[in-house]
Design a protein around this motif. Structure first.
Motif, short mmCIF file in Angstrom:
data_model
loop_
_atom_site.label_atom_id
_atom_site.label_comp_id
_atom_site.label_asym_id
_atom_site.label_seq_id
_atom_site.Cartn_x
_atom_site.Cartn_y
_atom_site.Cartn_z
N MET D 1 43.97 28.55 35.32
CA MET D 1 43.05 28.34 36.43
C MET D 1 43.04 29.55 37.36
N PHE D 2 41.84 29.89 37.80
CA PHE D 2 41.67 30.95 38.79
C PHE D 2 41.63 30.33 40.19
N ALA D 3 42.09 31.09 41.16
CA ALA D 3 41.94 30.65 42.55
C ALA D 3 41.62 31.84 43.43
N VAL D 4 40.80 31.61 44.45
CA VAL D 4 40.59 32.59 45.51
C VAL D 4 40.91 31.89 46.82
N GLU D 5 41.72 32.56 47.64
CA GLU D 5 42.17 31.95 48.89
C GLU D 5 41.82 32.84 50.07
N VAL D 6 41.21 32.26 51.09
CA VAL D 6 40.90 33.01 52.31
C VAL D 6 41.62 32.34 53.49
N SER D 7 41.85 33.11 54.55
CA SER D 7 42.67 32.64 55.66
C SER D 7 42.01 32.89 57.01
N PHE D 38 40.09 27.99 46.61
CA PHE D 38 39.11 27.37 45.71
C PHE D 38 39.57 27.66 44.28
N ILE D 39 39.64 26.61 43.47
CA ILE D 39 40.26 26.72 42.15
C ILE D 39 39.23 26.35 41.07
N ALA D 40 39.08 27.24 40.09
CA ALA D 40 38.07 27.02 39.05
C ALA D 40 38.62 27.44 37.70
N GLU D 41 38.08 26.85 36.67
CA GLU D 41 38.52 27.14 35.31
C GLU D 41 38.05 28.52 34.86
N ARG D 42 36.85 28.87 35.28
CA ARG D 42 36.26 30.14 34.81
C ARG D 42 35.65 30.91 35.97
#
Lengths: 133, 133, 133, 133, 133, 133
Positions: D1-7, D38-42
């Protein structure tokens, strides 16, 4: 899942056995930054995962047995390399006992998992996560 | 599950294609803080997840191919946007090869998963986690 | 004044003598996060304070003599408490020698001051700053 | 799983009801450091999990309703303790709505999970992670 | 000059008067990360600037009078805006009294200066530094 | 002296000329974490050093001219190596102009000094501090 994580630290000495450890086979030491997360499916009626004050106290008590010690001298650790990852499991086991004994200010059965993270330097850390029950 | 995570960093230039990137379509750059976690069910007989020294070396070798480069000039990345999340997968793939080739100082079959986290700024980071096998 | 600061870390064991140290009189240890700043009035013709690559190398060499050691066993430190503040001065002295010997890639005479900061835990650090000449 | 995190962060006042909170039953406050992943498969065809610019904007909008407020005065929170863990769920719920409404610059259906982490002090934080759909 | 710095934190509520503060004129709050540095020309015979244990205790005592409080309700602060920079001076004044009263475990006359740094958010902090005598 | 410091960041590309830079002679990039401190002898009648909101805005405006740029393409920097320390002075100069023009929400004459700190990686940063007038 909800989690609440509290942090503390200890300063210890130790040495490792095994060629894989290179210079760390000598007596050296570490400041371990220890974070422990309690994980639960639901908040309790107060709106919390655990009593954060008790979480700090329980962690401090567990770490107090190690702080300012040479871990090579602790009988419980005889024959083991007290690596960072080994210690994550040690802290996890003690926390699990505390949770199951109801010491966290909540029915232990409602706490599903614990994750223990230990930072050993700005560029290395370890963690252990598992179910409490 | 146990994990050991080591960190390093690189300084690169690149540009993105696609209106979604706004000003980042121009050539700009980033300091990427890269952390890679090796995840295993059990510690080995030395009490470790992987040889942390080798983990640092393998990571440095993988990052060395990117460090101080304009990623737009690297043939392997032609046609791709080298976003932070894209690079987490790139580092993951290279680490997976290293694990499967036994370069981490442990039977690769005992390392279950890898997580790669890349911080691009104080307020943004990405990660990728998947099974090695 | 301009400053450039580079950082590294070491993992050491030691013990202290004196009732003021309480439990730290026993053999324990620390991860020391060490930052050293070179301070100058003007940049050189390359637009730098010092060659940052050499700064990292000189620091690593100085710290290498301490890393993975029990500081109680180092003859140079006999009779001294190797407190965090004591070690800031030790690193400062070694850096001053390197600057005066021209090892930082710039005429040492143009480097006015050095500040050494050592973090011993998330809640405690020490520093020493003085003129080089 | 991919994730992008903002703060981002907010500065709020509040008080808690319940003996478990001790001195925190009085009106006090917190700087909350809020990170949302935010977590996504692709990755999408641009090579991203979500538009990081929009992610920052959506987060800022959600937090804007709380920033510089006494949370005790917000009708939506009446009868609840606005603990750190309670607020992770609040932010998660608002983000889930934004994702499902397509506000993150990607088909919301491709975003699988969200994790919200809120740090309340250097030694305590909470997180909530769940599926969006 | 040598310095030793210790850190702690508090969680408070307050409000400001003056158009310059915008939305911060409403009751809001902050987690203040407080670091205090004691600065001296020479180490004492134990090799320390001050007894770090006492430094932590004195700081905790000073901060304890503010922690979990609405600063608007503290008579001593009546008529003042309890901004971050205002509070650096408040903590400095209390520490100066402690130093002059010999509470830091060393002849106060040997402690030359104190610097108090307070972080209010990931992107803002204030400090105050002055001579003790 | 009182200080208030605010922080922001930019992501840029650039290259250096001079053998001392080694691989950094190629086009690469950096995330620069920029902190700017305004230093004054006394607080104003609101109890502040400067309007922190304006400080953030002025910094964002100065950095906006550099963000998402290849600094090699900026005419003002022609012939210069845009090293981290060079950029601290650039930001200092722009901030000094803003202070002297009264843009910080206070009589500029009451702001004595400015310090600009730029972090380029987890292990390297630079700063520049000087009087404004």
């Amino acid at each position: 899942m909800f989690a609440v994580e509290v942090s503390d630290h200890i300063m210890i000495a130790h040495s490792f056995r095994g060629a894989v450890f290179g210079p760390a086979q000598a007596v050296h030491g570490a400041t371990f930054a220890v974070s422990v997360a309690f994980i639960a499916e639901r908040l309790d009626r107060n709106g919390i995962v655990v009593d954060i004050g008790r979480a700090h106290e329980v962690l401090k008590q567990i770490l107090g047995a190690l702080n300012y010690r040479n871990l090579d001298d602790i009988p419980e650790f005889a024959g083991a390399n007290t690596t960072t990852e080994f210690l994550t499991k040690h802290v996890f086991d003690r926390l699990g006992e505390a949770v199951r004994a109801g010491e966290l200010g909540r029915d232990g059965g409602e706490i599903a998992r614990i994750r223990v993270t230990i930072g050993e330097s700005p560029v290395a850390r370890a963690w252990y996560e598992a179910a409490v029950w």
